[in-house]
Design an enzyme around this catalytic site. Sequence first.
Site, PDB file in Angstrom:
ATOM      1  N   ASP A  35       0.876  -1.172   0.000  1.00  0.00           N
ATOM      2  CA  ASP A  35       0.000   0.000   0.000  1.00  0.00           C
ATOM      3  C   ASP A  35       0.909   1.216   0.000  1.00  0.00           C
ATOM      4  OD1 ASP A  35      -1.993  -1.891   0.420  1.00  0.00           O
ATOM      5  OD2 ASP A  35      -2.945  -0.780   2.047  1.00  0.00           O
ATOM      6  N   LYS A  97      -7.420   3.027  -3.071  1.00  0.00           N
ATOM      7  CA  LYS A  97      -7.947   2.848  -1.715  1.00  0.00           C
ATOM      8  C   LYS A  97      -8.295   4.224  -1.151  1.00  0.00           C
ATOM      9  CE  LYS A  97      -6.200   1.076   2.725  1.00  0.00           C
ATOM     10  NZ  LYS A  97      -5.094   0.336   3.343  1.00  0.00           N
ATOM     11  N   LYS A 126     -10.712  -0.289  -2.892  1.00  0.00           N
ATOM     12  CA  LYS A 126     -10.818  -0.674  -1.484  1.00  0.00           C
ATOM     13  C   LYS A 126     -11.391   0.479  -0.680  1.00  0.00           C
ATOM     14  CE  LYS A 126      -8.377  -2.496   2.513  1.00  0.00           C
ATOM     15  NZ  LYS A 126      -7.128  -3.035   3.043  1.00  0.00           N
TER      16      LYS A 126
END
Length: 166
Positions: A35, A97, A126
Site C-alpha cells: 500500500d 484505496k 478498497k
Amino acid sequence: MKPIAVVGFPLGVATTNAKSFEAREAVKSGAGEIDMVINVGALKSKDYAYVLRDIEAVVEASKPAGVKVILETGGLNDEEKVVACGLSKAAGAAFVKTSTGFGPGGATVHDIELMRRVVGADMGVKASGGVRSREDWEKMVAAGADRIGASASVAIVQGKVSTSSY
C-alpha cells in the site's frame, strides 16, 4: 491472507526513492502487497507528472506484489479523486484505496462509486475507514468496492455497529 506493507505512510511525502526502497525491502521480506500513500501535496499542486512517476516507481519496485494507492479521499475534491484514480491506473497499480485512517474522513459511497467509474472493472477499489456495520459494508460493496478495510470487522460479521472512530 497476504502480508501487506505500507510505504510513504502516513502522509505520502517521502521521496520516490525512499518509497521504492521501502517497497523493495518489504517484498524481499515477504510482503504480498504494497500500500502506498499518494503524494497529496504534488497532486493538489497539479504536478501530475511527479505523481505518475512516484506511483510507477513503487509499482516497479514492488513486483511481483501488487500495489494499492491510498488517495486520502477525505482531503480531495472530486476532480482530484478522478485524476488520482486515472494516474494510479496509468501507473499500473492494482487498487485504489480511500484512506490511511490518519487523514480526514474515510470511505463514502460517493467516493467508491466515483473511483469505480474511473478505474473500471480491471482494477480494484478498497473502501477503508468509517465502515462500522454490516449495512455500511453492504453499501460499499454495492457501490463497487472489492475490499473493505475496517477495524470493526467483528462487529460487521456479528451484525452490530461499532463505535470505533476508524
